[in-house]
Design a protein around this motif. Structure first.
Motif, PDB file in Angstrom:
ATOM      1  N   PRO A   1       0.820  -1.218   0.000  1.00 58.00           N
ATOM      2  CA  PRO A   1       0.000   0.000   0.000  1.00 58.00           C
ATOM      3  C   PRO A   1       0.855   1.270   0.000  1.00 58.00           C
ATOM      4  CG  PRO A   1      -0.122  -1.135   2.114  1.00 58.00           C
ATOM      5  CD  PRO A   1       0.680  -1.998   1.211  1.00 58.00           C
ATOM      6  N   ARG A   2       0.437   2.231  -0.797  1.00 58.48           N
ATOM      7  CA  ARG A   2       1.077   3.554  -0.829  1.00 58.48           C
ATOM      8  C   ARG A   2       0.033   4.562  -0.391  1.00 58.48           C
ATOM      9  NH1 ARG A   2       2.866   2.267  -6.733  1.00 58.48           N
ATOM     10  NH2 ARG A   2       0.784   3.079  -7.047  1.00 58.48           N
ATOM     11  N   CYS A   3       0.290   5.231   0.705  1.00 56.99           N
ATOM     12  CA  CYS A   3      -0.667   6.205   1.229  1.00 56.99           C
ATOM     13  C   CYS A   3      -0.074   7.601   1.146  1.00 56.99           C
ATOM     14  CB  CYS A   3      -1.029   5.865   2.669  1.00 56.99           C
ATOM     15  SG  CYS A   3      -1.865   4.281   2.806  1.00 56.99           S
ATOM     16  N   ARG A   4      -0.908   8.532   0.755  1.00 53.80           N
ATOM     17  CA  ARG A   4      -0.513   9.937   0.663  1.00 53.80           C
ATOM     18  C   ARG A   4      -1.574  10.760   1.396  1.00 53.80           C
ATOM     19  NH1 ARG A   4       2.845  10.393  -4.182  1.00 53.80           N
ATOM     20  NH2 ARG A   4       2.737   8.428  -5.293  1.00 53.80           N
TER      21      ARG A   4
ATOM     22  N   PRO B   1       4.511   9.483  -0.756  1.00 56.15           N
ATOM     23  CA  PRO B   1       3.892   8.222  -0.326  1.00 56.15           C
ATOM     24  C   PRO B   1       4.506   7.685   0.965  1.00 56.15           C
ATOM     25  CG  PRO B   1       5.099   7.923  -2.394  1.00 56.15           C
ATOM     26  CD  PRO B   1       5.213   9.353  -2.019  1.00 56.15           C
ATOM     27  N   ILE B   2       3.654   7.100   1.785  1.00 56.71           N
ATOM     28  CA  ILE B   2       4.061   6.447   3.032  1.00 56.71           C
ATOM     29  C   ILE B   2       3.614   5.002   2.923  1.00 56.71           C
ATOM     30  CG2 ILE B   2       3.773   6.416   5.533  1.00 56.71           C
ATOM     31  CD1 ILE B   2       2.929   9.374   5.337  1.00 56.71           C
ATOM     32  N   VAL B   3       4.480   4.068   3.288  1.00 58.34           N
ATOM     33  CA  VAL B   3       4.114   2.657   3.169  1.00 58.34           C
ATOM     34  C   VAL B   3       4.005   1.948   4.517  1.00 58.34           C
ATOM     35  CG1 VAL B   3       4.998   2.397   0.827  1.00 58.34           C
ATOM     36  CG2 VAL B   3       6.517   1.981   2.750  1.00 58.34           C
ATOM     37  N   SER B   4       4.488   2.523   5.572  1.00 62.68           N
ATOM     38  CA  SER B   4       4.455   1.884   6.890  1.00 62.68           C
ATOM     39  C   SER B   4       3.172   2.235   7.631  1.00 62.68           C
ATOM     40  CB  SER B   4       5.670   2.348   7.707  1.00 62.68           C
ATOM     41  OG  SER B   4       5.475   2.085   9.078  1.00 62.68           O
TER      42      SER B   4
ATOM     43  N   SER C   1       2.563   2.041  10.817  1.00 64.43           N
ATOM     44  CA  SER C   1       2.821   2.815  12.036  1.00 64.43           C
ATOM     45  C   SER C   1       3.133   4.276  11.705  1.00 64.43           C
ATOM     46  CB  SER C   1       3.946   2.192  12.851  1.00 64.43           C
ATOM     47  OG  SER C   1       5.157   2.185  12.122  1.00 64.43           O
ATOM     48  N   THR C   2       3.791   4.539  10.584  1.00 62.67           N
ATOM     49  CA  THR C   2       4.063   5.916  10.173  1.00 62.67           C
ATOM     50  C   THR C   2       2.764   6.619   9.791  1.00 62.67           C
ATOM     51  OG1 THR C   2       6.239   5.255   9.374  1.00 62.67           O
ATOM     52  CG2 THR C   2       5.410   7.372   8.609  1.00 62.67           C
ATOM     53  N   ILE C   3       1.863   5.902   9.134  1.00 61.61           N
ATOM     54  CA  ILE C   3       0.559   6.462   8.783  1.00 61.61           C
ATOM     55  C   ILE C   3      -0.196   6.843  10.054  1.00 61.61           C
ATOM     56  CG2 ILE C   3      -1.699   5.924   7.767  1.00 61.61           C
ATOM     57  CD1 ILE C   3      -0.073   4.072   5.811  1.00 61.61           C
ATOM     58  N   ALA C   4      -0.188   5.957  11.043  1.00 66.57           N
ATOM     59  CA  ALA C   4      -0.836   6.239  12.333  1.00 66.57           C
ATOM     60  C   ALA C   4      -0.211   7.459  12.997  1.00 66.57           C
ATOM     61  CB  ALA C   4      -0.756   5.026  13.251  1.00 66.57           C
ATOM     62  N   ASP C   5       1.111   7.581  12.912  1.00 70.24           N
ATOM     63  CA  ASP C   5       1.802   8.739  13.502  1.00 70.24           C
ATOM     64  C   ASP C   5       1.375  10.050  12.833  1.00 70.24           C
ATOM     65  OD1 ASP C   5       3.153   7.080  15.263  1.00 70.24           O
ATOM     66  OD2 ASP C   5       5.015   7.055  14.077  1.00 70.24           O
ATOM     67  N   VAL C   6       1.220  10.023  11.510  1.00 74.67           N
ATOM     68  CA  VAL C   6       0.790  11.228  10.784  1.00 74.67           C
ATOM     69  C   VAL C   6      -0.628  11.606  11.208  1.00 74.67           C
ATOM     70  CG1 VAL C   6       0.206  12.185   8.511  1.00 74.67           C
ATOM     71  CG2 VAL C   6       2.316  10.868   8.809  1.00 74.67           C
ATOM     72  N   ILE C   7      -1.522  10.630  11.274  1.00 76.11           N
ATOM     73  CA  ILE C   7      -2.899  10.892  11.693  1.00 76.11           C
ATOM     74  C   ILE C   7      -2.919  11.459  13.110  1.00 76.11           C
ATOM     75  CG2 ILE C   7      -5.114   9.820  12.285  1.00 76.11           C
ATOM     76  CD1 ILE C   7      -4.575   7.843   9.945  1.00 76.11           C
ATOM     77  N   LYS C   8      -2.148  10.855  13.992  1.00 75.39           N
ATOM     78  CA  LYS C   8      -2.104  11.296  15.392  1.00 75.39           C
ATOM     79  C   LYS C   8      -1.543  12.711  15.510  1.00 75.39           C
ATOM     80  CE  LYS C   8      -0.251  10.060  19.893  1.00 75.39           C
ATOM     81  NZ  LYS C   8       0.618   9.153  20.635  1.00 75.39           N
ATOM     82  N   SER C   9      -0.441  13.006  14.838  1.00 72.47           N
ATOM     83  CA  SER C   9       0.171  14.331  14.966  1.00 72.47           C
ATOM     84  C   SER C   9      -0.723  15.423  14.357  1.00 72.47           C
ATOM     85  CB  SER C   9       1.568  14.360  14.339  1.00 72.47           C
ATOM     86  OG  SER C   9       1.507  14.183  12.957  1.00 72.47           O
ATOM     87  N   ARG C  10      -1.356  15.141  13.221  1.00 71.11           N
ATOM     88  CA  ARG C  10      -2.257  16.127  12.625  1.00 71.11           C
ATOM     89  C   ARG C  10      -3.465  16.381  13.527  1.00 71.11           C
ATOM     90  NH1 ARG C  10      -2.836  15.975   6.162  1.00 71.11           N
ATOM     91  NH2 ARG C  10      -0.637  16.176   5.659  1.00 71.11           N
TER      92      ARG C  10
END
Length: 129
Positions: A54-57, A69-72, A74-83
């Motif tokens: 998966p590639r998430c932007r 693009p973000i593929v991890s 846990s990194t996606i969760a971190d972006v959602i949490k920080s925003r």
């Protein structure tokens, strides 16, 4: 290419975000806070046959452009949490109507856009006379 729009509605902890993850095919959401989705998440799933991972932007703040693009998961969760934390701190609220927009390109997901809404906290008032 056609898209369908669906809304995930329900009470807190009903599993709306877990349903999104099941449709997308991997875990990415924040699980360490009381209300898992304090602001709407617009998840644009795009079926790409060649995207075996998966590639998430994320859509940039106040822009129509998407970031790198973000593929991890846990990194996606971190972006959602920080925003989310930054917005809620700025607005001094516990829930916000301003959505986070995430585009996920993956071979194992359908062309579908789902809006994951914050859970409703239904409280019933009872008075005894």
């Amino acid at each position: 290419m056609s898209y369908r729009f669906e809304f995930a509605l329900g009470s807190q902890s009903d599993g709306k975000s877990s349903l999104l993850e099941a449709l997308l095919g991997f875990r990415f959401n924040v699980r360490e806070i009381e209300m898992g989705t304090p602001q709407p998440l617009i998840l644009q799933m795009v079926h790409y046959r060649s995207a075996l991972e998966p590639r998430c932007r994320f859509q940039e703040e106040d822009s129509k452009e998407y970031g790198s693009p973000i593929v991890s998961g846990s990194t996606i969760a971190d972006v959602i949490k920080s925003r989310t934390e930054a917005l809620l701190k700025k607005t001094k609220t516990s829930v916000s109507p301003k959505p986070i927009v995430m585009r996920a390109e993956f071979a194992h997901c359908p062309n579908l856009t789902i809006i994951d809404t914050p859970g409703f906290d239904l409280k019933v008032a009872c008075w005894f006379i």
